[in-house]
Design a protein around this motif. Structure first.
Motif, mmCIF file in Angstrom:
data_model
loop_
_atom_site.group_PDB
_atom_site.id
_atom_site.type_symbol
_atom_site.label_atom_id
_atom_site.label_comp_id
_atom_site.label_asym_id
_atom_site.label_seq_id
_atom_site.Cartn_x
_atom_site.Cartn_y
_atom_site.Cartn_z
ATOM 1 N N PRO A 1 0.821 -1.210 0.000
ATOM 2 C CA PRO A 1 0.000 0.000 0.000
ATOM 3 C C PRO A 1 0.857 1.263 0.000
ATOM 4 C CG PRO A 1 -0.044 -1.055 2.163
ATOM 5 C CD PRO A 1 0.653 -2.001 1.230
ATOM 6 N N VAL A 2 0.333 2.303 -0.639
ATOM 7 C CA VAL A 2 1.074 3.557 -0.790
ATOM 8 C C VAL A 2 0.231 4.720 -0.295
ATOM 9 C CG1 VAL A 2 2.345 5.049 -2.366
ATOM 10 C CG2 VAL A 2 2.141 2.614 -2.873
ATOM 11 N N ILE A 3 0.824 5.501 0.599
ATOM 12 C CA ILE A 3 0.214 6.745 1.079
ATOM 13 C C ILE A 3 1.022 7.909 0.530
ATOM 14 C CG2 ILE A 3 -0.146 8.185 3.134
ATOM 15 C CD1 ILE A 3 -0.756 5.627 4.671
ATOM 16 N N ALA A 4 0.337 8.952 0.088
ATOM 17 C CA ALA A 4 1.012 10.160 -0.385
ATOM 18 C C ALA A 4 0.717 11.313 0.553
ATOM 19 C CB ALA A 4 0.564 10.510 -1.803
ATOM 20 N N VAL A 5 1.747 12.127 0.818
ATOM 21 C CA VAL A 5 1.585 13.352 1.605
ATOM 22 C C VAL A 5 2.141 14.514 0.786
ATOM 23 C CG1 VAL A 5 1.684 12.193 3.840
ATOM 24 C CG2 VAL A 5 3.798 12.978 2.778
ATOM 25 N N ALA A 6 1.550 15.671 0.950
ATOM 26 C CA ALA A 6 1.979 16.827 0.159
ATOM 27 C C ALA A 6 1.646 18.116 0.886
ATOM 28 C CB ALA A 6 1.295 16.824 -1.212
ATOM 29 N N GLY A 7 2.369 19.173 0.510
ATOM 30 C CA GLY A 7 2.079 20.477 1.092
ATOM 31 C C GLY A 7 0.685 20.945 0.741
ATOM 32 N N SER A 8 0.284 20.678 -0.498
ATOM 33 C CA SER A 8 -1.087 20.973 -0.932
ATOM 34 C C SER A 8 -1.547 19.835 -1.829
ATOM 35 C CB SER A 8 -1.157 22.302 -1.682
ATOM 36 O OG SER A 8 -0.420 22.246 -2.894
ATOM 37 N N ILE A 9 -2.852 19.560 -1.814
ATOM 38 C CA ILE A 9 -3.401 18.484 -2.638
ATOM 39 C C ILE A 9 -4.577 19.011 -3.440
ATOM 40 C CG2 ILE A 9 -2.640 16.631 -1.106
ATOM 41 C CD1 ILE A 9 -5.441 16.482 0.036
ATOM 42 N N THR A 10 -4.845 18.339 -4.550
ATOM 43 C CA THR A 10 -5.938 18.725 -5.421
ATOM 44 C C THR A 10 -7.293 18.502 -4.750
ATOM 45 O OG1 THR A 10 -6.969 18.270 -7.561
ATOM 46 C CG2 THR A 10 -5.939 16.427 -6.438
ATOM 47 N N ASN A 11 -8.303 19.251 -5.209
ATOM 48 C CA ASN A 11 -9.661 19.036 -4.704
ATOM 49 C C ASN A 11 -10.265 17.757 -5.270
ATOM 50 O OD1 ASN A 11 -9.825 21.364 -3.111
ATOM 51 N ND2 ASN A 11 -10.390 22.633 -4.875
ATOM 52 N N ASN A 12 -9.775 17.329 -6.420
ATOM 53 C CA ASN A 12 -10.287 16.120 -7.065
ATOM 54 C C ASN A 12 -9.311 14.973 -6.832
ATOM 55 O OD1 ASN A 12 -11.538 14.213 -8.624
ATOM 56 N ND2 ASN A 12 -10.971 15.126 -10.590
ATOM 57 N N LEU A 13 -9.598 14.171 -5.831
ATOM 58 C CA LEU A 13 -8.701 13.083 -5.456
ATOM 59 C C LEU A 13 -8.932 11.807 -6.258
ATOM 60 C CD1 LEU A 13 -8.779 13.456 -1.560
ATOM 61 C CD2 LEU A 13 -6.945 14.145 -3.102
ATOM 62 N N GLU A 14 -10.030 11.740 -7.007
ATOM 63 C CA GLU A 14 -10.379 10.500 -7.681
ATOM 64 C C GLU A 14 -9.281 9.977 -8.611
ATOM 65 O OE1 GLU A 14 -12.832 8.587 -6.793
ATOM 66 O OE2 GLU A 14 -13.349 10.136 -5.338
ATOM 67 N N PRO A 15 -8.635 10.849 -9.442
ATOM 68 C CA PRO A 15 -7.568 10.326 -10.299
ATOM 69 C C PRO A 15 -6.423 9.709 -9.504
ATOM 70 C CG PRO A 15 -8.282 12.479 -11.076
ATOM 71 C CD PRO A 15 -8.930 12.262 -9.741
ATOM 72 N N LEU A 16 -6.158 10.257 -8.317
ATOM 73 C CA LEU A 16 -5.082 9.718 -7.476
ATOM 74 C C LEU A 16 -5.488 8.377 -6.882
ATOM 75 C CD1 LEU A 16 -4.052 13.041 -5.690
ATOM 76 C CD2 LEU A 16 -2.946 11.961 -7.650
ATOM 77 N N TYR A 17 -6.741 8.271 -6.448
ATOM 78 C CA TYR A 17 -7.231 6.991 -5.956
ATOM 79 C C TYR A 17 -7.245 5.959 -7.080
ATOM 80 C CZ TYR A 17 -9.017 9.545 -1.848
ATOM 81 O OH TYR A 17 -9.148 10.305 -0.721
ATOM 82 N N ASP A 18 -7.749 6.374 -8.240
ATOM 83 C CA ASP A 18 -7.849 5.449 -9.369
ATOM 84 C C ASP A 18 -6.458 4.939 -9.780
ATOM 85 O OD1 ASP A 18 -10.567 5.827 -9.392
ATOM 86 O OD2 ASP A 18 -10.558 7.251 -11.069
ATOM 87 N N ALA A 19 -5.451 5.787 -9.599
ATOM 88 C CA ALA A 19 -4.087 5.383 -9.961
ATOM 89 C C ALA A 19 -3.521 4.336 -9.021
ATOM 90 C CB ALA A 19 -3.170 6.607 -9.976
ATOM 91 N N GLY A 20 -4.079 4.276 -7.801
ATOM 92 C CA GLY A 20 -3.637 3.234 -6.875
ATOM 93 C C GLY A 20 -3.243 3.696 -5.492
ATOM 94 N N PHE A 21 -3.248 5.018 -5.240
ATOM 95 C CA PHE A 21 -2.904 5.476 -3.891
ATOM 96 C C PHE A 21 -3.954 4.987 -2.895
ATOM 97 C CE2 PHE A 21 -0.521 8.790 -6.251
ATOM 98 C CZ PHE A 21 0.708 8.631 -5.634
ATOM 99 N N THR A 22 -3.492 4.442 -1.770
ATOM 100 C CA THR A 22 -4.402 4.022 -0.710
ATOM 101 C C THR A 22 -5.060 5.227 -0.061
ATOM 102 O OG1 THR A 22 -3.051 2.070 -0.265
ATOM 103 C CG2 THR A 22 -4.546 2.787 1.485
ATOM 104 N N ALA A 23 -4.281 6.283 0.144
ATOM 105 C CA ALA A 23 -4.801 7.513 0.743
ATOM 106 C C ALA A 23 -3.856 8.658 0.396
ATOM 107 C CB ALA A 23 -4.939 7.372 2.254
#
Length: 382
Positions: free
Chosen positions: A318-340
């Motif tokens: 599983p992969v978690i991503a953290v960032a200083g700022s994140i997009t309002n549309n998280l679906e492409p990131l979830y669809d790509a495989g990020f757990t959270a």
């Protein structure tokens, strides 16, 4: 559990190495029994040299060279494998971060210093060279880089062109006979996350010129100058190159490298992950954490988080991503495989304040994630 932390830098806030250490500090404050491995990364831009040298036990050597606006800067290269291999990043000598915001001038900025670093690497007797393309202040098509290696870029009076992309509009002839002959004896790989062509609406001037200080009028002028440059270059080498993916990287420096220096284009993050044996190092991990300053759909276009995600998913981790700022549309990131996906900023604040507080915000985010992980996994709850 064992966790791999594999971020890129959080620009102007934390280096990739600092991001690793800071995340681990926060997490371990809540779960002291866990084990971390630090895999600080880059995808061709700033931090590429350090990331590779950390992975391969290389050494960094400094060299005074010409900066993007002719000032002296403290450039550097990485060496390993008994000086058989070297890595250079264009940001070290020709980078945007070497200039104050009001100093940015893509009309006159030159990649000459990067050519000086290549020449210095040749002096060390290297046979394999990685050049990271990212974070440049230039829009000169790599013309300065070529001039530093001996190439003559001449106007109609057979005078050498002055530095800067705007002067390429006066190019009449290119003389490659004076190119440093040692360049033919080495293998060059270009590490980049940019596949843009040189010209047009997706080219170097239009896409990257504005962030380097170009006005809309200057973008047009620079694109026309690069058009003249590549036309003469194609006539000189006898083949078309302007449409090749990656020729627009680093203000068009990819053009010079892929044509005159016969470099091999590589996705920056994959090249670095392979060099550090990333797949082997994460093989027994329970979780992979990646991240960068800003996470959005562009992060899925050859950036560090995507490269890490692809390798970890292939290993069923599983992969978690953290960032200083994140997009309002998280679906492409979830669809790509990020757990959270988590933004580390704790409160509404200015960009400047968020960057100043980056480490504190990262610690707090990691603390919360560790507590969430304990609840979700150690107790079997979700």
């Amino acid at each position: 559990m064992k966790i791999a932390i594999a971020p890129d830098s959080f620009k102007e806030s934390m280096t990739a190495g600092e991001a690793c250490a800071t995340f681990a500090e926060g997490w371990l404050s809540q779960r002291s029994q866990d084990e971390f491995i630090f895999l600080p990364l880059a995808d061709g831009g700033e931090g590429t040299t350090v990331a590779i040298c950390n992975a391969v036990n290389g050494v960094i050597q400094h060299k005074k060279v010409r900066g993007p606006l002719d000032q002296e800067v403290n450039g550097f290269i990485g060496l390993w494998n008994n000086r058989h291999n070297a890595v250079i990043e264009i940001a070290a000598a020709s980078g945007l971060d070497l200039l104050k915001r009001d100093e940015r001038n893509p009309l006159l900025a030159t990649s000459y210093g990067t050519g000086e670093l290549i020449r210095y690497a040749l002096d060390q007797g290297i046979k394999e060279l990685v050049i990271g393309l990212g974070g440049s202040a230039t829009n000169d098509g790599g013309a300065g880089l070529l001039q530093a290696l001996g190439v003559q870029l001449l106007d109609k009076n057979d005078q050498q062109l002055p530095p800067g992309g705007i002067h390429l509009r006066d190019l009449a002839r290119i003389d490659l006979s004076t190119l440093d002959p040692r360049i033919h004896d080495i293998h060059i790989q270009v590490a980049s996350d940019v596949t843009n062509p040189l010209l047009g609406q997706n080219g170097a001037s239009a896409v990257f010129g504005p962030q380097k200080g170009a006005t809309p009028e200057q973008v047009v002028m620079l694109d026309q100058a690069l058009e003249r440059y590549v036309t003469v270059l194609e006539q000189t080498i006898g083949r078309q190159i302007r449409h090749l993916p990656g020729t627009g990287a680093a203000g068009g420096a990819g053009t010079a490298l892929l044509s005159v220096l016969n470099a091999e284009f590589k996705a920056g993050i994959d090249l670095i992950l392979d060099l550090m044996e990333f797949d082997r190092k994460i093989s027994d991990c329970d979780l992979v954490v990646t991240g960068e300053g800003s996470l959005d759909y562009q992060s899925l276009m050859g950036k560090t988080p995507q490269g890490v995600l692809r390798r970890a998913v292939a290993a069923n981790i599983p992969v978690i991503a953290v960032a200083g700022s994140i997009t309002n549309n998280l679906e492409p990131l979830y669809d790509a495989g990020f757990t959270a996906v988590f933004g580390i900023t704790q409160a509404v604040q200015t960009l400047e304040k968020a960057m100043q507080d980056g480490k504190t915000n990262m610690i707090n985010c990691a603390r919360n994630l560790a507590r969430w992980w304990t609840l979700a996994h150690d107790t079997g709850k979700s």
